[in-house]
Write a protein that holds these residues in place. Structure first.
Motif, PDB file in Angstrom:
ATOM      1  N   LEU A  29       0.885  -1.168   0.040  1.00 47.46           N
ATOM      2  CA  LEU A  29       0.015  -0.054  -0.115  1.00 47.46           C
ATOM      3  C   LEU A  29       1.093   1.168  -0.141  1.00 47.46           C
ATOM      4  O   LEU A  29       0.351   2.391  -0.245  1.00 47.46           O
ATOM      5  CB  LEU A  29      -0.845   0.095   1.087  1.00 47.46           C
ATOM      6  N   SER A  32       0.478   3.369  -3.135  1.00 47.98           N
ATOM      7  CA  SER A  32      -0.589   4.064  -3.264  1.00 47.98           C
ATOM      8  C   SER A  32      -0.662   5.129  -2.594  1.00 47.98           C
ATOM      9  O   SER A  32      -0.997   6.287  -2.908  1.00 47.98           O
ATOM     10  CB  SER A  32      -1.851   3.283  -2.903  1.00 47.98           C
ATOM     11  N   SER A  61      -6.958   5.930  -3.716  1.00 45.73           N
ATOM     12  CA  SER A  61      -5.821   5.398  -4.345  1.00 45.73           C
ATOM     13  C   SER A  61      -5.553   4.107  -3.316  1.00 45.73           C
ATOM     14  O   SER A  61      -5.289   3.102  -4.315  1.00 45.73           O
ATOM     15  CB  SER A  61      -4.637   6.205  -4.033  1.00 45.73           C
ATOM     16  N   ILE A  62      -5.737   4.062  -2.127  1.00 51.95           N
ATOM     17  CA  ILE A  62      -5.710   2.950  -1.323  1.00 51.95           C
ATOM     18  C   ILE A  62      -6.530   1.841  -1.890  1.00 51.95           C
ATOM     19  O   ILE A  62      -6.297   0.761  -1.856  1.00 51.95           O
ATOM     20  CB  ILE A  62      -5.522   3.428   0.210  1.00 51.95           C
ATOM     21  N   GLN A  65      -5.729   0.386  -4.980  1.00 53.62           N
ATOM     22  CA  GLN A  65      -4.662  -0.445  -4.796  1.00 53.62           C
ATOM     23  C   GLN A  65      -4.977  -1.804  -4.353  1.00 53.62           C
ATOM     24  O   GLN A  65      -4.634  -2.991  -4.491  1.00 53.62           O
ATOM     25  CB  GLN A  65      -3.460   0.087  -4.085  1.00 53.62           C
ATOM     26  N   SER A  66      -5.792  -1.841  -3.243  1.00 48.26           N
ATOM     27  CA  SER A  66      -6.269  -2.899  -2.422  1.00 48.26           C
ATOM     28  C   SER A  66      -7.227  -3.821  -3.332  1.00 48.26           C
ATOM     29  O   SER A  66      -6.935  -4.963  -3.114  1.00 48.26           O
ATOM     30  CB  SER A  66      -7.022  -2.317  -1.340  1.00 48.26           C
ATOM     31  N   THR A  68      -6.914  -4.002  -6.528  1.00 48.88           N
ATOM     32  CA  THR A  68      -5.967  -4.761  -7.358  1.00 48.88           C
ATOM     33  C   THR A  68      -5.352  -6.002  -6.817  1.00 48.88           C
ATOM     34  O   THR A  68      -5.207  -6.975  -7.554  1.00 48.88           O
ATOM     35  CB  THR A  68      -4.895  -3.550  -8.092  1.00 48.88           C
ATOM     36  N   CYS A 136      -7.539   4.057 -14.712  1.00 45.46           N
ATOM     37  CA  CYS A 136      -6.543   3.478 -13.836  1.00 45.46           C
ATOM     38  C   CYS A 136      -7.109   2.243 -13.310  1.00 45.46           C
ATOM     39  O   CYS A 136      -6.547   1.328 -12.881  1.00 45.46           O
ATOM     40  CB  CYS A 136      -6.345   4.390 -12.504  1.00 45.46           C
ATOM     41  N   GLY A 140      -6.116  -1.638 -13.336  1.00 49.25           N
ATOM     42  CA  GLY A 140      -5.849  -2.188 -11.891  1.00 49.25           C
ATOM     43  C   GLY A 140      -6.531  -3.689 -12.222  1.00 49.25           C
ATOM     44  O   GLY A 140      -6.129  -4.663 -11.581  1.00 49.25           O
ATOM     45  N   SER A 160       2.398  -0.662 -13.689  1.00 46.84           N
ATOM     46  CA  SER A 160       2.473  -0.362 -12.407  1.00 46.84           C
ATOM     47  C   SER A 160       3.178   0.903 -12.045  1.00 46.84           C
ATOM     48  O   SER A 160       2.624   1.627 -11.245  1.00 46.84           O
ATOM     49  CB  SER A 160       3.056  -1.378 -11.445  1.00 46.84           C
ATOM     50  N   MET A 164       0.782   4.015 -10.871  1.00 45.87           N
ATOM     51  CA  MET A 164       0.673   4.341  -9.741  1.00 45.87           C
ATOM     52  C   MET A 164       1.746   5.332  -9.192  1.00 45.87           C
ATOM     53  O   MET A 164       1.625   6.071  -8.197  1.00 45.87           O
ATOM     54  CB  MET A 164       0.995   2.996  -8.763  1.00 45.87           C
ATOM     55  N   ILE A 168      -0.754   8.943 -10.635  1.00 43.02           N
ATOM     56  CA  ILE A 168      -1.409   9.425  -9.656  1.00 43.02           C
ATOM     57  C   ILE A 168      -0.830  10.518  -9.014  1.00 43.02           C
ATOM     58  O   ILE A 168      -1.282  11.442  -8.300  1.00 43.02           O
ATOM     59  CB  ILE A 168      -1.172   8.379  -8.509  1.00 43.02           C
TER      60      ILE A 168
END
Length: 309
Positions: A29, A32, A61-62, A65-66, A68, A136, A140, A160, A164, A168
Motif C-alpha cells: 500500500l 498508493s 488510491s488506497i 490498490q487494495s 487490485t 486506472c 488495475g 504499475s 501508480m 497518481i
C-alpha cells in the motif's frame, strides 16, 4: 465464561482480523500512499492545498490498490497458480478458506467506494479526472484479470510504475492546482521507478513458480542474477535523476534528504544476492517496499520543508 474460552475467542478475533488485513497486502500500500503524498506536497510549494481533496484522493488510491491486490489473489486462484505451498501471496483463499466470491465482491465494493470518492474529487476539480480514474481502475483489473493479464508479461513493472507513480502524482497535483507542469512529470519518474522496483522484487522472488506457470516476466527473461542487477540499476537511475533535478532546480536543495534512503536500497540488493528460495528472499522483498516508503516520505518532507525556508 471460563478464562480459557475467553482467550480462545480473543485469538479467533485476532486471527480473523489478520486474515482480512493480509488480504489487503499492506506491504504494497506504500505504492498508493507515497504518490498522493508527493504530488500534494509538490502542489504545496506553489499553492494552498485542500485537505479534504487530499484525503479523498489518498483513500481512493488506497482502495484501488487494495482492490487490485484482491483481483490478483482471485484470478491467480481461479487460474490454479496459487496453492497452500505458495509463498508471499495474501493466502486468504488457498490457506485461510475465504470464499473466492467474497474476495471478488470486496474488490468490486472497493472500486465502488473509489468511484464515489472520484465523483467528489471531480466536483471539486475537473470531470476529466473521472476519465483518467476509470482508466486506472481498468488497468488495475487488467493487471491480473482479463484474457491477457499484464502481470504475466514483461510489462508489469512498466504499467504499475506509470499508473501508480506518474499518473497518481499528476492527478494529486492537478486537483490541487488545476494545472499540470513539466517539473511534476519529471519529478514523478524516480517515484515510478521505485514502485516498479516493488513489482520486480516480487517477480524475482516468484521467478521459479512463475516460470513453471508460463509467465514471461522481466525477471524470467533476464534470469535471477541479471534481474537483481537490473533492480540495482533502477535504484541507481532513480537517485541519479533525483540529483539532476536538485542541481537543475526541479527539486529544492532540501531534497538531498532522500539520499538517506540509499542504505535501505543497498540492503535490498545485498539480501537478494545468493538467495534462490522464495522464503530466503522475503526480507529483500520487504526491504524494497521500505525503500519506496523511505524515499517517498523524505521527498515529500523535503518539499514541505522548502515552503518554510
Amino acid at each position: 465464561m471460563s478464562t480459557t474460552t475467553s482467550i480462545k475467542e480473543e485469538l479467533n478475533e485476532k486471527s480473523g482480523f489478520q486474515i482480512w488485513w493480509r488480504l489487503l497486502r499492506p506491504h504494497t500500500l506504500t505504492a498508493s500512499f507515497i504518490p498522493v503524498f508527493v504530488g500534494t506536497m509538490f502542489a504545496l510549494t506553489s499553492h494552498n492545498i485542500n485537505l479534504l481533496l487530499f484525503l479523498a484522493m489518498l483513500l481512493a488510491s488506497i482502495l484501488i490498490q487494495s482492490a487490485t491486490n484482491m483481483f490478483n489473489e482471485y484470478y491467480d486462484f481461479v487460474r490454479g497458480l496459487d496453492n497452500e505451498q505458495s509463498v508471499g501471496i495474501g493466502g486468504t483463499i488457498v490457506r485461510d478458506g475465504i470464499s473466492p466470491k467474497k474476495v471478488l465482491g470486496l474488490a468490486l465494493s472497493f472500486f465502488g467506494i473509489a468511484i464515489l470518492l472520484g465523483v467528489y474529487i471531480c466536483m471539486e476539480s475537473s470531470w476529466w479526472i473521472a476519465v483518467i480514474g476509470l482508466i486506472c481502475m481498468l488497468f488495475g483489473y487488467l493487471y491480473t484479470g482479463g484474457p491477457f493479464p499484464i502481470a504475466y508479461t514483461p510489462f508489469g513493472e512498466l504499467f504499475s510504475g506509470f499508473f501508480m507513480g506518474t499518473v497518481i502524482i499528476g492527478i494529486s497535483y492537478y486537483i490541487q492546482t488545476e494545472a499540470l507542469t513539466a517539473p511534476v512529470i519529471w519529478m514523478s519518474i524516480p517515484v515510478s521507478i521505485f514502485i516498479g522496483a516493488i513489482m520486480l522484487s516480487n517477480n524475482i522472488r516468484d521467478l521459479d513458480g512463475d516460470k513453471e506457470n508460463g509467465r514471461k516476466t522481466v525477471a524470467i527473461l533476464l534470469g535471477r542474477k541479471n534481474a537483481v542487477r537490473f533492480l540495482a540499476s533502477m535504484f541507481i537511475i532513480a537517485y541519479l535523476l533525483t540529483a539532476t533535478y536538485i542541481f537543475t532546480g526541479v527539486l529544492p536543495i532540501w531534497s538531498v534528504l532522500v539520499f538517506l534512503s540509499i542504505k535501505k536500497a543497498a540492503d535490498v540488493i545485498r539480501k537478494f544476492r545468493g538467495k534462490t528460495k522464495p522464503l530466503e528472499m522475503m526480507p529483500a522483498m520487504a526491504a524494497t517496499g521500505k525503500t519506496n516508503t523511505l524515499y517517498g516520505l523524505l521527498l515529500g518532507v523535503s518539499l514541505l520543508v522548502s515552503n518554510f525556508f
